[in-house]
Design a protein around this motif. Structure first.
Motif, PDB file in Angstrom:
ATOM      1  N   VAL A 146     -47.738  14.292  -1.981  1.00  0.00           N
ATOM      2  CA  VAL A 146     -47.422  13.728  -3.293  1.00  0.00           C
ATOM      3  C   VAL A 146     -47.214  14.836  -4.322  1.00  0.00           C
ATOM      4  O   VAL A 146     -46.235  14.826  -5.071  1.00  0.00           O
ATOM      5  CB  VAL A 146     -48.528  12.761  -3.757  1.00  0.00           C
ATOM      6  N   ASP A 147     -48.129  15.793  -4.371  1.00  0.00           N
ATOM      7  CA  ASP A 147     -47.984  16.887  -5.337  1.00  0.00           C
ATOM      8  C   ASP A 147     -47.440  18.169  -4.705  1.00  0.00           C
ATOM      9  O   ASP A 147     -47.287  19.180  -5.370  1.00  0.00           O
ATOM     10  CB  ASP A 147     -49.308  17.171  -6.049  1.00  0.00           C
ATOM     11  N   ARG A 148     -47.178  18.113  -3.378  1.00  0.00           N
ATOM     12  CA  ARG A 148     -46.615  19.245  -2.647  1.00  0.00           C
ATOM     13  C   ARG A 148     -47.472  20.491  -2.788  1.00  0.00           C
ATOM     14  O   ARG A 148     -46.977  21.601  -3.003  1.00  0.00           O
ATOM     15  CB  ARG A 148     -45.176  19.522  -3.101  1.00  0.00           C
ATOM     16  N   GLN A 149     -48.775  20.302  -2.630  1.00  0.00           N
ATOM     17  CA  GLN A 149     -49.706  21.410  -2.757  1.00  0.00           C
ATOM     18  C   GLN A 149     -50.567  21.521  -1.500  1.00  0.00           C
ATOM     19  O   GLN A 149     -50.936  20.520  -0.892  1.00  0.00           O
ATOM     20  CB  GLN A 149     -50.597  21.242  -3.994  1.00  0.00           C
ATOM     21  N   ILE A 150     -50.900  22.757  -1.145  1.00  0.00           N
ATOM     22  CA  ILE A 150     -51.792  23.052  -0.038  1.00  0.00           C
ATOM     23  C   ILE A 150     -53.159  23.378  -0.627  1.00  0.00           C
ATOM     24  O   ILE A 150     -53.274  24.236  -1.512  1.00  0.00           O
ATOM     25  CB  ILE A 150     -51.271  24.240   0.787  1.00  0.00           C
ATOM     26  N   TYR A 151     -54.184  22.712  -0.139  1.00  0.00           N
ATOM     27  CA  TYR A 151     -55.531  22.897  -0.659  1.00  0.00           C
ATOM     28  C   TYR A 151     -56.388  23.604   0.392  1.00  0.00           C
ATOM     29  O   TYR A 151     -56.417  23.205   1.557  1.00  0.00           O
ATOM     30  CB  TYR A 151     -56.151  21.547  -1.020  1.00  0.00           C
ATOM     31  N   LEU A 152     -57.100  24.634  -0.038  1.00  0.00           N
ATOM     32  CA  LEU A 152     -57.858  25.442   0.903  1.00  0.00           C
ATOM     33  C   LEU A 152     -59.146  25.955   0.267  1.00  0.00           C
ATOM     34  O   LEU A 152     -59.122  26.567  -0.794  1.00  0.00           O
ATOM     35  CB  LEU A 152     -57.011  26.632   1.368  1.00  0.00           C
ATOM     36  N   ASP A 153     -60.267  25.678   0.928  1.00  0.00           N
ATOM     37  CA  ASP A 153     -61.540  26.310   0.605  1.00  0.00           C
ATOM     38  C   ASP A 153     -61.715  27.437   1.613  1.00  0.00           C
ATOM     39  O   ASP A 153     -61.748  27.195   2.821  1.00  0.00           O
ATOM     40  CB  ASP A 153     -62.688  25.298   0.713  1.00  0.00           C
ATOM     41  N   LEU A 154     -61.821  28.657   1.127  1.00  0.00           N
ATOM     42  CA  LEU A 154     -61.882  29.817   2.016  1.00  0.00           C
ATOM     43  C   LEU A 154     -63.073  29.781   2.958  1.00  0.00           C
ATOM     44  O   LEU A 154     -63.066  30.448   4.000  1.00  0.00           O
ATOM     45  CB  LEU A 154     -61.908  31.108   1.185  1.00  0.00           C
ATOM     46  N   SER A 155     -64.099  28.995   2.626  1.00  0.00           N
ATOM     47  CA  SER A 155     -65.270  28.901   3.498  1.00  0.00           C
ATOM     48  C   SER A 155     -64.910  28.261   4.840  1.00  0.00           C
ATOM     49  O   SER A 155     -65.657  28.390   5.814  1.00  0.00           O
ATOM     50  CB  SER A 155     -66.385  28.098   2.825  1.00  0.00           C
ATOM     51  N   PHE A 156     -63.770  27.569   4.914  1.00  0.00           N
ATOM     52  CA  PHE A 156     -63.350  26.957   6.171  1.00  0.00           C
ATOM     53  C   PHE A 156     -63.176  28.010   7.258  1.00  0.00           C
ATOM     54  O   PHE A 156     -63.451  27.755   8.440  1.00  0.00           O
ATOM     55  CB  PHE A 156     -62.032  26.197   5.990  1.00  0.00           C
ATOM     56  N   PHE A 157     -62.753  29.198   6.871  1.00  0.00           N
ATOM     57  CA  PHE A 157     -62.521  30.235   7.863  1.00  0.00           C
ATOM     58  C   PHE A 157     -63.832  30.699   8.510  1.00  0.00           C
ATOM     59  O   PHE A 157     -63.845  31.116   9.664  1.00  0.00           O
ATOM     60  CB  PHE A 157     -61.776  31.412   7.240  1.00  0.00           C
ATOM     61  N   GLN A 158     -64.937  30.633   7.739  1.00  0.00           N
ATOM     62  CA  GLN A 158     -66.238  30.937   8.320  1.00  0.00           C
ATOM     63  C   GLN A 158     -66.627  29.867   9.326  1.00  0.00           C
ATOM     64  O   GLN A 158     -67.200  30.160  10.384  1.00  0.00           O
ATOM     65  CB  GLN A 158     -67.295  31.051   7.210  1.00  0.00           C
ATOM     66  N   THR A 159     -66.338  28.609   9.002  1.00  0.00           N
ATOM     67  CA  THR A 159     -66.599  27.513   9.934  1.00  0.00           C
ATOM     68  C   THR A 159     -65.780  27.701  11.202  1.00  0.00           C
ATOM     69  O   THR A 159     -66.284  27.518  12.321  1.00  0.00           O
ATOM     70  CB  THR A 159     -66.246  26.159   9.288  1.00  0.00           C
ATOM     71  N   LEU A 160     -64.537  28.065  11.036  1.00  0.00           N
ATOM     72  CA  LEU A 160     -63.644  28.272  12.172  1.00  0.00           C
ATOM     73  C   LEU A 160     -64.188  29.363  13.094  1.00  0.00           C
ATOM     74  O   LEU A 160     -64.146  29.227  14.325  1.00  0.00           O
ATOM     75  CB  LEU A 160     -62.251  28.653  11.662  1.00  0.00           C
ATOM     76  N   LYS A 161     -64.738  30.407  12.505  1.00  0.00           N
ATOM     77  CA  LYS A 161     -65.238  31.527  13.282  1.00  0.00           C
ATOM     78  C   LYS A 161     -66.616  31.253  13.863  1.00  0.00           C
ATOM     79  O   LYS A 161     -66.843  31.425  15.082  1.00  0.00           O
ATOM     80  CB  LYS A 161     -65.287  32.780  12.400  1.00  0.00           C
TER      81      LYS A 161
END
Length: 243
Positions: free
Chosen positions: A93-108
């Motif tokens: 709808v707003d054509r925006q990507i939302y990202l909390d950088l802490s997700f990368f710690q979860t991924l790792k």
């Protein structure tokens, strides 16, 4: 449509791009402490945009850059309010990507998929959702889901696997530029495998239930990413064609 992350079984002030020409807009809804990581995300985003802009120009289409919104904890978008537990997501709808950088710690730490290119794969996947939105694919899928609600999850899986394939297309481009290091592709493949629906259900201690899949299995996600990497064409990424 939220492209969700780990907790819900979905994948899912600062402007570090000032030094880049024709860069996509980057904003923050909360102070971001890890500026180095924010810079990395911004550079990867700019590289994906260079690639897709060229792809659209070849088709005589106009590419519109998305906005990257970095946030901490919770964020409000035109697709609704979301917490960090949702993971990275794209709002058409707003054509925006939302990202909390802490997700990368979860991924790792929780999923065992660390490394810079694992993070780059996540960003490229979200950019691919933007590409799908611009091409009208997302709208078509939503219409089909409304008309055939019993196939809503199957259609969601096809959309997500196509985004994985498109992420692979960009990885091919990055590889051709000599930008990748030894092991980078393996990092992306590990990340794709880590966020397969079957893998996430197993990690949560639940039975694997294919009828609940929305993003595809680990095998499917790695297959389509690798197909985009090796074929590097939208035709090859047609997950909606009879297989």
């Amino acid at each position: 449509m939220l492209v969700a992350g780990v907790a819900l079984y979905f994948f899912t002030g600062i402007n570090p791009l000032n030094f880049l020409s024709q860069a996509p807009t980057t904003t923050a809804q909360a102070p971001i402490e890890n500026n180095q990581q924010a810079d990395f995300v911004a550079v990867v985003l700019a590289d994906t945009e260079s690639y897709w802009q060229a792809q659209f120009e070849q088709q005589k289409l106009s590419y519109q850059l998305p906005t990257l919104v970095l946030f901490e904890g919770r964020v409000d978008s035109h697709c609704g309010s979301a917490s960090s537990a949702v993971g990275p997501f794209y709002c058409p709808v707003d054509r925006q990507i939302y990202l909390d950088l802490s997700f990368f710690q979860t991924l790792k730490q929780q999923l065992g998929a660390g490394g810079d290119f694992a993070q780059a794969y996540v960003i490229a996947h979200e950019v691919a959702h933007h590409v799908q939105n611009l091409l009208g694919i997302s709208v078509q899928v939503q219409q089909q889901q409304s008309q055939q609600p019993e196939k809503a999850n199957q259609l969601s899986v096809k959309l997500e696997l196509q985004a994985d394939c498109m992420a692979g297309m960009w990885a091919n481009y990055a590889q051709s530029k000599g930008w990748l290091e030894v092991g980078d592709i393996e990092e992306a493949m590990t990340a794709a495998q880590a966020i397969g629906d079957d893998r996430l259900q197993q990690q949560a201690g639940k039975a694997v239930r294919p009828e609940q899949f929305t993003h595809g299995t680990s095998a499917q996600r790695t297959h389509w990413f690798n197909l985009g990497l090796t074929q590097a064409s939208l035709e090859a990424c047609n997950t909606f064609a009879p297989q």
